[in-house]
Design a protein around this motif. Structure first.
Motif, mmCIF file in Angstrom:
data_model
loop_
_atom_site.group_PDB
_atom_site.id
_atom_site.type_symbol
_atom_site.label_atom_id
_atom_site.label_comp_id
_atom_site.label_asym_id
_atom_site.label_seq_id
_atom_site.Cartn_x
_atom_site.Cartn_y
_atom_site.Cartn_z
ATOM 1 N N LYS A 122 37.837 -18.881 19.446
ATOM 2 C CA LYS A 122 39.111 -18.822 19.347
ATOM 3 C C LYS A 122 39.587 -17.440 18.176
ATOM 4 O O LYS A 122 40.553 -17.465 18.470
ATOM 5 C CB LYS A 122 39.748 -20.311 18.424
ATOM 6 C CG LYS A 122 39.664 -21.317 19.412
ATOM 7 C CD LYS A 122 39.400 -22.530 18.892
ATOM 8 C CE LYS A 122 41.279 -23.202 18.085
ATOM 9 N NZ LYS A 122 40.736 -24.616 17.787
ATOM 10 N N ALA A 123 38.709 -17.034 17.275
ATOM 11 C CA ALA A 123 38.755 -16.889 16.122
ATOM 12 C C ALA A 123 39.383 -14.824 16.988
ATOM 13 O O ALA A 123 40.308 -14.335 16.756
ATOM 14 C CB ALA A 123 37.576 -16.900 14.742
ATOM 15 N N LEU A 124 38.605 -15.008 17.345
ATOM 16 C CA LEU A 124 38.442 -13.473 18.586
ATOM 17 C C LEU A 124 39.852 -13.278 18.776
ATOM 18 O O LEU A 124 40.605 -12.611 19.455
ATOM 19 C CB LEU A 124 37.702 -13.341 19.591
ATOM 20 C CG LEU A 124 37.146 -11.481 20.365
ATOM 21 C CD1 LEU A 124 37.008 -10.620 19.463
ATOM 22 C CD2 LEU A 124 36.430 -11.817 21.523
ATOM 23 N N LYS A 129 44.893 -11.081 19.306
ATOM 24 C CA LYS A 129 46.727 -11.305 19.001
ATOM 25 C C LYS A 129 47.468 -10.497 17.558
ATOM 26 O O LYS A 129 48.278 -10.099 17.675
ATOM 27 C CB LYS A 129 47.602 -12.207 19.162
ATOM 28 C CG LYS A 129 46.750 -13.148 20.704
ATOM 29 C CD LYS A 129 46.623 -14.726 20.849
ATOM 30 C CE LYS A 129 46.280 -14.860 22.071
ATOM 31 N NZ LYS A 129 46.194 -16.306 22.373
ATOM 32 N N GLY A 130 46.761 -9.780 16.864
ATOM 33 C CA GLY A 130 47.003 -9.054 15.980
ATOM 34 C C GLY A 130 47.578 -10.637 14.403
ATOM 35 O O GLY A 130 48.254 -10.393 13.338
ATOM 36 N N ASN A 131 46.803 -11.473 14.301
ATOM 37 C CA ASN A 131 47.421 -12.117 12.831
ATOM 38 C C ASN A 131 46.249 -12.055 12.441
ATOM 39 O O ASN A 131 44.939 -10.628 12.506
ATOM 40 C CB ASN A 131 46.405 -13.621 14.176
ATOM 41 C CG ASN A 131 46.750 -14.488 14.672
ATOM 42 O OD1 ASN A 131 47.587 -14.223 15.266
ATOM 43 N ND2 ASN A 131 46.688 -16.292 15.190
ATOM 44 N N ASP A 134 42.805 -12.803 6.938
ATOM 45 C CA ASP A 134 43.187 -14.275 6.145
ATOM 46 C C ASP A 134 43.075 -15.771 7.061
ATOM 47 O O ASP A 134 42.242 -16.684 6.934
ATOM 48 C CB ASP A 134 43.797 -14.339 5.276
ATOM 49 C CG ASP A 134 43.877 -13.333 4.019
ATOM 50 O OD1 ASP A 134 42.192 -12.608 4.063
ATOM 51 O OD2 ASP A 134 44.103 -13.319 3.173
ATOM 52 N N HIS A 135 44.201 -15.705 7.406
ATOM 53 C CA HIS A 135 44.805 -16.703 8.823
ATOM 54 C C HIS A 135 43.778 -16.930 9.913
ATOM 55 O O HIS A 135 43.619 -18.464 9.545
ATOM 56 C CB HIS A 135 46.532 -16.026 8.807
ATOM 57 C CG HIS A 135 46.694 -17.528 10.069
ATOM 58 N ND1 HIS A 135 46.985 -19.109 9.296
ATOM 59 C CD2 HIS A 135 46.323 -17.450 11.717
ATOM 60 C CE1 HIS A 135 47.845 -19.104 10.653
ATOM 61 N NE2 HIS A 135 46.865 -19.054 11.723
ATOM 62 N N THR A 136 43.227 -15.604 10.311
ATOM 63 C CA THR A 136 42.741 -17.040 11.290
ATOM 64 C C THR A 136 41.344 -17.110 10.782
ATOM 65 O O THR A 136 40.840 -17.561 10.641
ATOM 66 C CB THR A 136 42.024 -14.833 11.870
ATOM 67 O OG1 THR A 136 42.868 -14.249 12.491
ATOM 68 C CG2 THR A 136 40.617 -15.323 12.999
ATOM 69 N N ALA A 137 40.970 -16.027 9.168
ATOM 70 C CA ALA A 137 39.472 -16.852 8.715
ATOM 71 C C ALA A 137 39.512 -18.864 8.466
ATOM 72 O O ALA A 137 38.962 -19.564 8.671
ATOM 73 C CB ALA A 137 38.964 -16.377 7.526
ATOM 74 N N ASP A 164 39.762 -5.930 18.600
ATOM 75 C CA ASP A 164 39.885 -4.540 19.713
ATOM 76 C C ASP A 164 40.009 -4.665 20.798
ATOM 77 O O ASP A 164 39.548 -4.528 22.112
ATOM 78 C CB ASP A 164 40.954 -3.747 18.738
ATOM 79 C CG ASP A 164 42.100 -4.247 18.155
ATOM 80 O OD1 ASP A 164 42.235 -5.818 17.809
ATOM 81 O OD2 ASP A 164 43.061 -4.011 17.338
ATOM 82 N N ASP A 165 37.952 -4.104 20.528
ATOM 83 C CA ASP A 165 37.208 -3.308 21.349
ATOM 84 C C ASP A 165 36.631 -3.885 21.539
ATOM 85 O O ASP A 165 35.313 -3.869 22.501
ATOM 86 C CB ASP A 165 36.497 -1.795 20.344
ATOM 87 C CG ASP A 165 37.762 -1.106 19.834
ATOM 88 O OD1 ASP A 165 38.924 -1.310 20.663
ATOM 89 O OD2 ASP A 165 37.765 -0.377 19.217
ATOM 90 N N LEU A 166 36.082 -5.539 21.489
ATOM 91 C CA LEU A 166 35.470 -6.347 21.474
ATOM 92 C C LEU A 166 35.198 -7.005 22.925
ATOM 93 O O LEU A 166 36.279 -7.562 23.235
ATOM 94 C CB LEU A 166 34.790 -7.487 20.588
ATOM 95 C CG LEU A 166 34.478 -7.278 19.314
ATOM 96 C CD1 LEU A 166 33.913 -8.140 18.253
ATOM 97 C CD2 LEU A 166 32.578 -6.343 19.281
ATOM 98 N N GLU A 167 33.976 -6.840 23.215
ATOM 99 C CA GLU A 167 34.149 -7.689 24.848
ATOM 100 C C GLU A 167 33.774 -8.885 25.229
ATOM 101 O O GLU A 167 32.751 -9.429 24.109
ATOM 102 C CB GLU A 167 33.060 -7.320 25.698
ATOM 103 C CG GLU A 167 34.294 -6.107 26.601
ATOM 104 C CD GLU A 167 34.722 -6.128 27.939
ATOM 105 O OE1 GLU A 167 35.135 -6.898 28.683
ATOM 106 O OE2 GLU A 167 35.905 -4.788 28.466
ATOM 107 N N CYS A 168 34.637 -10.163 25.562
ATOM 108 C CA CYS A 168 33.525 -11.362 25.632
ATOM 109 C C CYS A 168 33.602 -12.407 26.550
ATOM 110 O O CYS A 168 34.354 -12.475 27.112
ATOM 111 C CB CYS A 168 34.301 -12.742 24.167
ATOM 112 S SG CYS A 168 33.496 -14.291 23.525
ATOM 113 N N VAL A 169 32.404 -13.002 27.056
ATOM 114 C CA VAL A 169 32.439 -13.796 27.862
ATOM 115 C C VAL A 169 32.746 -15.047 27.499
ATOM 116 O O VAL A 169 31.892 -15.785 26.816
ATOM 117 C CB VAL A 169 30.544 -13.784 28.560
ATOM 118 C CG1 VAL A 169 30.403 -15.175 29.854
ATOM 119 C CG2 VAL A 169 30.640 -12.658 29.002
#
Length: 350
Positions: A122-124, A129-131, A134-137, A164-169
């Motif tokens: 969820k953090a990624l 999305k530009g959050n 501080d808010h994400t943590a 922004d450059d990370l991939e995730c499954v």
């Protein structure tokens, strides 16, 4: 059944004449005498014959349906920023040890690892999305930015600034009539769909992570929503062709074999030799079998449609009973579709 074999769940139910109770094959209750047993294709048939559902194994539930308390835990993770503490679990009437055992058995990871992975997934999403950091943590349940940065780097091997450059499954556990499956998808497509219980899910997920070179975490993805919808339609006998984008890297030979599997007509089978011939390597029957076994996307890439030249089923990572069930299901679906009346083509009145 005598060995409480979960691979037969969804294939049949057994009832005990002396008790009037019916169970799923994986039930851990004491094994009854063979002469007292009756077998039924499903729970509805056993109930119609007058038997009562076992309260221990709950055979009337979908084989993979999680218990109610697991549903509450999953909703907690979706709705609240921080994962539940041991105290929270106890207050909710859930023993922490029970949660640990359940997640290890059915999800292939500890409850703590699942919670952390869900939070980082969820953090990624939030960072991409530009959050703000501080808010994400804070939403992930961290009280310090340094703690969040450390956790993020431990999971993704990169700092939050590289999000922004990370991939995730993203992973989802899917209920099916044949038992639970674990599904995975990246932005490139669906990359995992396998039955739980027959294989080492830890090893499968490690292989997926190493093969794609990215983190593998519980989470949401539009392709997983589409996959779940199409699987439900498939098992209902209303879908013959999956439309999902797929992502399964491999050698040129492996890609050719997996493409040939997808070309096998719905409701039909072919041999390993047929596939070898189709890919231009008629002498590579053994290599075809090996590649077939390395297919990570069961059902959608229909490796279950490949059988031995003599007509025997051959092998299947999900177990031979599931393979037999899938072939029967597809044959029946294809037959029903072929015999259905054609849609009306009557011309509209002038």
């Amino acid at each position: 059944m005598c060995d409480s074999d979960a691979s037969y769940d969804g294939i049949f139910c057994f009832a005990v004449r002396s008790t009037g109770i019916f169970c799923r094959p994986s039930c851990s209750a004491r094994t009854p005498k063979r002469e007292n047993l009756r077998f039924f294709p499903d729970a509805a048939s056993a109930a119609a014959a007058g038997f009562r559902a076992c309260k221990r194994c709950q055979p009337e539930r979908t084989p993979s349906a999680p218990p109610e308390w697991i549903g509450r835990l999953l909703r907690h993770l979706e709705e609240r920023p921080a994962p539940p503490r041991a105290e929270d679990l106890c207050n909710a009437g859930i023993a922490p040890a029970r949660a640990r055992r359940w997640f290890r058995r059915y999800y292939g990871m500890s409850f703590r690892a699942f919670c952390e992975g869900h939070a980082m997934s969820k953090a990624l999403d939030a960072l991409q999305k530009g959050n703000s950091l501080d808010h994400t943590a804070a939403e992930a349940g961290f009280t310090s930015l340094s703690g969040f940065r450390d956790a993020f780097k431990r999971v993704f091997a990169q700092p939050p600034g590289a999000a922004d450059d990370l991939e995730c499954v993203r992973l989802r556990w899917v209920e099916t009539p044949l038992g639970p499956m674990v599904a995975g998808a990246s932005d490139a497509g669906v990359c995992q769909l396998s039955f739980l219980g027959e294989s080492d899910i830890d090893a499968e997920l490690r292989g997926l992570r190493d093969g794609l070179g990215c983190a593998v975490l519980p989470g949401r993805h539009p392709f997983l929503d589409q996959l779940q919808t199409e699987l439900e339609t498939y098992f209902a006998g209303q879908l013959q062709q999956f439309t999902l984008p797929l992502h399964q890297p491999g050698t040129a030979f492996q890609q050719a074999v997996w493409s040939a599997l997808q070309a096998i007509p719905f409701g039909a089978t072919c041999s390993y030799r047929d596939i070898a011939t189709a890919v231009g390597r008629p002498g590579a029957t053994r290599a075809v079998g090996t590649t077939n076994g390395r297919n990570r996307i069961a059902i959608v890439i229909p490796c279950h449609r490949v059988i031995n030249a003599g007509g025997a089923l051959g092998g299947y990572g999900g177990g031979l009973e599931r393979k037999r069930w899938l072939l029967r299901h597809e044959a029946a679906t294809a037959s029903a579709a072929a015999s259905a009346p054609a849609p009306s083509t009557a011309a509209a009145a002038p």
